[in-house]
Design an enzyme around this catalytic site. Structure first.
Site, PDB file in Angstrom:
ATOM      1  N   TYR A  33     -25.309 -23.262  50.995  1.00 33.83           N
ATOM      2  CA  TYR A  33     -25.285 -22.074  50.132  1.00 33.83           C
ATOM      3  C   TYR A  33     -25.810 -20.865  50.890  1.00 33.83           C
ATOM      4  O   TYR A  33     -26.613 -20.993  51.811  1.00 33.83           O
ATOM      5  CB  TYR A  33     -26.077 -22.309  48.836  1.00 33.83           C
ATOM      6  CG  TYR A  33     -27.543 -22.643  48.990  1.00 33.83           C
ATOM      7  CD1 TYR A  33     -28.491 -21.642  49.204  1.00 33.83           C
ATOM      8  CD2 TYR A  33     -27.990 -23.951  48.876  1.00 33.83           C
ATOM      9  CE1 TYR A  33     -29.836 -21.946  49.310  1.00 33.83           C
ATOM     10  CE2 TYR A  33     -29.331 -24.269  48.984  1.00 33.83           C
ATOM     11  CZ  TYR A  33     -30.251 -23.265  49.201  1.00 33.83           C
ATOM     12  OH  TYR A  33     -31.578 -23.573  49.309  1.00 33.83           O
ATOM     13  N   ARG A  63     -27.769 -21.556  54.266  1.00 37.40           N
ATOM     14  CA  ARG A  63     -28.571 -22.763  54.420  1.00 37.40           C
ATOM     15  C   ARG A  63     -27.635 -23.955  54.613  1.00 37.40           C
ATOM     16  O   ARG A  63     -26.651 -24.095  53.892  1.00 37.40           O
ATOM     17  CB  ARG A  63     -29.423 -23.045  53.165  1.00 37.40           C
ATOM     18  CG  ARG A  63     -30.391 -21.992  52.731  1.00 37.40           C
ATOM     19  CD  ARG A  63     -31.727 -21.957  53.463  1.00 37.40           C
ATOM     20  NE  ARG A  63     -32.062 -23.049  54.329  1.00 37.40           N
ATOM     21  CZ  ARG A  63     -32.889 -24.062  54.023  1.00 37.40           C
ATOM     22  NH1 ARG A  63     -33.459 -24.115  52.842  1.00 37.40           N
ATOM     23  NH2 ARG A  63     -33.160 -24.999  54.917  1.00 37.40           N
TER      24      ARG A  63
END
Ligand SMILES: [Fe+2]
Length: 238
Positions: free
Chosen positions: A148, A158
């Site tokens: 995300y 991430r």
């Protein structure tokens, strides 16, 4: 808890294991990082040896995040994460409370703070809590989380990761960390993982594949041991 295996001291982390915080582009690490250096004081024996039997206050038993009911399964790659919780001398920490939370397969958390335009999965909440057995073993059945983006002006992503909190053998010996998946190209670009200066310590945040024959059919297996403090400690991850 057997007093013979309950440590009455904790060694400090060697250099390179603690993440370098605050982390540019990750707002929480600025608000959560004290501006002044911590004042160190020796913990008392009572503090480091108790309270034990933490599961009495923290009910355990949610080890399957992927199956919420008959015929109701979360979307995504089914995975099994298993490992042991070890103390700084390599001894199993039995009765440790292990909590896991994660995003769904689309990289979205089931939480009001996550209002990103990605789908929620009605069959996936994404948190569980169990306690380790006599050998310090834990295991979860879940799905592989998606990557995300971090919502900052210069956004970054991430990699797929799973958050862990481990409490044991006492409340002071809590470790909050994250687990990463081997070989993901986003790992080397992740500011949280790369905030750990020591390369060997970063490797201890990455799970290893479990041979398929050792896992039930349909579950992709990952082994991830977590070491609480000491030379081989699993690093903290914010
Ligand atoms: Fe996360």
């Amino acid at each position: 808890m057997d007093g013979a295996i309950t440590p009455d001291r904790f060694e400090p982390w060697p250099p390179g294991i603690e993440p370098a915080v605050p982390i540019e582009g990750y707002a929480n690490t600025f608000t959560h990082t004290p501006a002044l250096a911590p004042i160190r004081r020796p913990a008392t024996r009572t503090e480091v040896t108790g309270p034990t039997e933490l599961w009495r206050k923290l009910p355990c038993g949610d080890d399957n995040l992927a199956v919420v009911g008959p015929g109701r399964m979360a979307l995504g790659q089914l995975i099994h994460i298993a490992g042991r919780i070890l103390d700084e001398d390599g001894r199993p920490v039995r009765g440790a409370v292990v909590e896991l939370w994660q995003a769904n397969a689309a990289g979205r958390y089931f939480h009001p703070n996550d209002d990103r335009d990605a789908p929620l999965d009605p069959n996936f909440v994404g948190n569980g809590r169990i306690r380790t057995d006599e050998e310090g073993r834990y295991g979860f059945f879940t799905i592989k989380p998606g990557a995300y983006p971090v919502p900052t002006p210069n956004t970054w992503w991430r990699p797929p990761h799973v958050h862990f909190s481990v409490l044991g053998p006492a409340t002071l010996s809590r470790l909050v960390t994250q687990m990463y998946f081997p070989g993901d190209p986003l790992n080397l670009l992740d500011r949280i993982l790369m905030s750990v200066p020591d390369a060997a310590a970063r490797e201890r945040l990455v799970a290893r594949p479990i041979p398929p024959a050792e896992v039930g059919l349909g579950w992709l297996g990952y082994r991830h041991d977590i070491v609480l403090r000491g030379r081989a400690a699993t690093p903290v991850q914010p």
